[in-house]
Design a protein around this motif. Structure first.
Motif, short mmCIF file in Angstrom:
data_model
loop_
_atom_site.label_atom_id
_atom_site.label_comp_id
_atom_site.label_asym_id
_atom_site.label_seq_id
_atom_site.Cartn_x
_atom_site.Cartn_y
_atom_site.Cartn_z
N LEU A 146 0.83 -1.21 0.00
CA LEU A 146 0.00 0.00 0.00
C LEU A 146 0.86 1.26 0.00
O LEU A 146 0.55 2.24 -0.70
CB LEU A 146 -0.93 -0.01 1.22
CG LEU A 146 -2.03 -1.08 1.21
CD1 LEU A 146 -2.81 -1.06 2.51
CD2 LEU A 146 -2.98 -0.86 0.03
N VAL A 147 1.94 1.24 0.77
CA VAL A 147 2.86 2.38 0.77
C VAL A 147 3.48 2.55 -0.61
O VAL A 147 3.58 3.68 -1.13
CB VAL A 147 3.97 2.18 1.84
CG1 VAL A 147 5.06 3.25 1.68
CG2 VAL A 147 3.37 2.25 3.23
N PHE A 148 3.89 1.45 -1.23
CA PHE A 148 4.47 1.51 -2.57
C PHE A 148 3.49 2.09 -3.58
O PHE A 148 3.85 2.96 -4.39
CB PHE A 148 4.91 0.11 -3.00
CG PHE A 148 5.33 0.01 -4.44
CD1 PHE A 148 6.56 0.50 -4.84
CD2 PHE A 148 4.48 -0.55 -5.39
CE1 PHE A 148 6.95 0.42 -6.17
CE2 PHE A 148 4.86 -0.62 -6.72
CZ PHE A 148 6.10 -0.14 -7.12
N LEU A 149 2.24 1.63 -3.54
CA LEU A 149 1.25 2.08 -4.52
C LEU A 149 0.87 3.54 -4.33
O LEU A 149 0.53 4.23 -5.29
CB LEU A 149 0.00 1.20 -4.44
CG LEU A 149 0.15 -0.25 -4.91
CD1 LEU A 149 -1.13 -1.03 -4.66
CD2 LEU A 149 0.50 -0.30 -6.40
N ASN A 150 0.91 4.02 -3.09
CA ASN A 150 0.43 5.37 -2.80
C ASN A 150 1.53 6.42 -2.69
O ASN A 150 1.25 7.61 -2.85
CB ASN A 150 -0.38 5.36 -1.49
CG ASN A 150 -1.71 4.66 -1.64
OD1 ASN A 150 -2.66 5.20 -2.19
ND2 ASN A 150 -1.79 3.43 -1.16
N LYS A 151 2.76 5.99 -2.43
CA LYS A 151 3.81 6.97 -2.13
C LYS A 151 4.95 7.00 -3.14
O LYS A 151 5.79 7.91 -3.08
CB LYS A 151 4.40 6.67 -0.74
CG LYS A 151 3.38 6.73 0.40
CD LYS A 151 2.78 8.11 0.55
CE LYS A 151 1.82 8.18 1.74
NZ LYS A 151 1.20 9.52 1.88
N THR A 152 5.04 6.04 -4.03
CA THR A 152 6.15 6.01 -4.98
C THR A 152 5.66 6.34 -6.39
O THR A 152 4.47 6.21 -6.71
CB THR A 152 6.83 4.63 -5.00
OG1 THR A 152 5.93 3.66 -5.56
CG2 THR A 152 7.23 4.20 -3.60
N ARG A 153 6.61 6.77 -7.22
CA ARG A 153 6.26 7.16 -8.58
C ARG A 153 5.73 5.96 -9.37
O ARG A 153 4.72 6.06 -10.08
CB ARG A 153 7.50 7.74 -9.27
CG ARG A 153 7.26 8.19 -10.70
CD ARG A 153 8.52 8.75 -11.30
NE ARG A 153 8.32 9.14 -12.70
CZ ARG A 153 9.27 9.60 -13.49
NH1 ARG A 153 10.51 9.74 -13.00
NH2 ARG A 153 9.00 9.91 -14.73
N MET A 154 6.42 4.82 -9.27
CA MET A 154 5.98 3.64 -10.01
C MET A 154 4.65 3.13 -9.48
O MET A 154 3.81 2.65 -10.25
CB MET A 154 7.03 2.54 -9.91
CG MET A 154 8.33 2.85 -10.64
SD MET A 154 8.08 3.20 -12.40
CE MET A 154 7.47 1.63 -12.98
N GLY A 155 4.44 3.22 -8.17
CA GLY A 155 3.16 2.81 -7.60
C GLY A 155 2.02 3.66 -8.12
O GLY A 155 0.94 3.14 -8.46
N ARG A 156 2.25 4.97 -8.19
CA ARG A 156 1.20 5.86 -8.72
C ARG A 156 0.96 5.59 -10.20
O ARG A 156 -0.17 5.74 -10.69
CB ARG A 156 1.59 7.32 -8.48
CG ARG A 156 1.48 7.74 -7.02
CD ARG A 156 1.59 9.25 -6.87
NE ARG A 156 2.95 9.72 -7.15
CZ ARG A 156 3.89 9.86 -6.25
NH1 ARG A 156 3.63 9.59 -4.97
NH2 ARG A 156 5.09 10.31 -6.57
N ALA A 157 2.01 5.19 -10.92
CA ALA A 157 1.84 4.85 -12.33
C ALA A 157 0.95 3.61 -12.49
O ALA A 157 0.11 3.55 -13.39
CB ALA A 157 3.20 4.61 -12.98
N ILE A 158 1.15 2.63 -11.62
CA ILE A 158 0.30 1.44 -11.65
C ILE A 158 -1.15 1.82 -11.38
O ILE A 158 -2.07 1.37 -12.08
CB ILE A 158 0.79 0.41 -10.61
CG1 ILE A 158 2.15 -0.14 -11.01
CG2 ILE A 158 -0.22 -0.73 -10.45
CD1 ILE A 158 2.77 -1.06 -9.97
#
Length: 319
Positions: free
Chosen positions: A180-192
């Protein structure tokens, strides 16, 4: 009246009379539900980013676990075997994207779905050639996973928690939080997330479809490895584990194909409810073995009233 008593009165009376046993049943269901949720997360991530229903997620769990055990049997130390297994899953993600998915860009969804069935059959055959078909023991102690039981005494009774199960729940919780942190806080996570929210808009701003596909299949591979270690520690590692992975299907129907929250809550609900039904209704009234079909019936009932699942978004098409 006797039937009504067995259905509506006796089970709840048993729960009240033995609350410690009820807690034991709920704990066992929680552990199963956590593992169902992990498998469902792999489905959700791939579907959100590519609109592909990845039928191969179940065999990926088996393949990752067998790779880990197989490397250790070859003399590779446990944690190095984990790192090498992650490298194998990354290689698998790259291979699937370049060999299978990239040539099928723009094809109907059913073609991509059939491609994942082909991946499943290939991994089964390839895995049997390399690892054989016999059941293998997970390298639990070599990975530092504690064994034995942790005993509590609630309500004057006994609640037995296996250390393996406690570890599985804690690791799964840490994995979900990290995801959840990866998807919400990182550039690649937001791209997904962007690709899942609006496919064409995400591509128009320069998000690489190929990179995202490799990334989400690799994340699904990580989830598959963690799930394989947890299930393998409880029941051994063999291709029979693939059947357990199919329990993610009713989780997806219950929670919604695009909802990470739905996958988590749906997995926990099905895990605990199927265990309670088996103990308090299935065994006394139906002779047991209700865990093999209860989740599918529950999901079917939910779909009759909410076709998109409890947490899926309702799609309205105007013509």
């Amino acid at each position: 009246m006797e039937i009504l008593n067995k259905i509506f009165v006796a089970p709840f009376a048993d729960m009240i009379a033995a609350p410690d046993f009820l807690m034991q049943v709920l704990w066992e269901g929680l552990v199963s539900g956590v593992l169902y949720a992990l498998i469902a997360l792999g489905f959700v991530l791939i579907f959100r980013s590519s609109r592909i229903f990845n039928f191969a997620q179940g065999i990926m769990v088996v393949f990752a676990a067998l790779t880990l055990v197989g490397l250790h049997e070859m003399g590779v130390p446990a944690w190095i075997a984990v790192a090498l297994t992650l490298a194998v899953m990354f290689g698998l993600a790259v291979s699937i994207e370049r060999i299978v998915l990239r040539p099928l860009v723009g094809q109907p969804d059913i073609i991509l779905f059939m491609a994942t069935i082909g991946i499943t059959l290939f991994l089964i055959g390839f895995g049997e050639i390399i690892f054989g078909g016999e059941n293998k023991l997970m390298i639990t102690s070599e990975l530092g996973i504690p064994t034995g039981d942790f005993v509590l005494e609630p309500f004057g009774g006994l609640l037995i928690l296996q250390h393996i199960d406690i570890t599985a729940v804690l690791v799964a919780a840490a994995l979900v939080v990290s995801l959840l942190v990866f998807l919400n806080k990182t550039r690649m996570g937001r791209a997904i997330r962007a690709l899942g929210d609006d496919h064409q808009a995400a591509l128009s701003v320069g998000i690489s479809l190929q990179t995202i596909w490799v990334l989400v299949w690799f994340i699904a591979g990580i989830i598959a490895l963690v799930t394989g270690i947890a299930w393998g520690s409880r029941a051994g590692v063999s291709f029979a584990l693939e059947v357990i992975a199919y329990k993610a299907l009713p989780v997806l129907m219950l929670g919604g194909l695009e909802s990470i929250t739905g996958a988590i809550i749906g997995g926990l609900m099905i895990g605990m409810l199927e265990k309670m039904f088996e103990i308090y209704w299935g065994a006394p009234l139906l002779g047991g073995n209700t865990e093999s079909w209860f989740a599918y019936v529950l999901a079917l009932v939910v779909l009759l009233f909410r076709p998109q699942g409890l947490f899926g978004e309702k799609i309205i098409e105007r013509v």
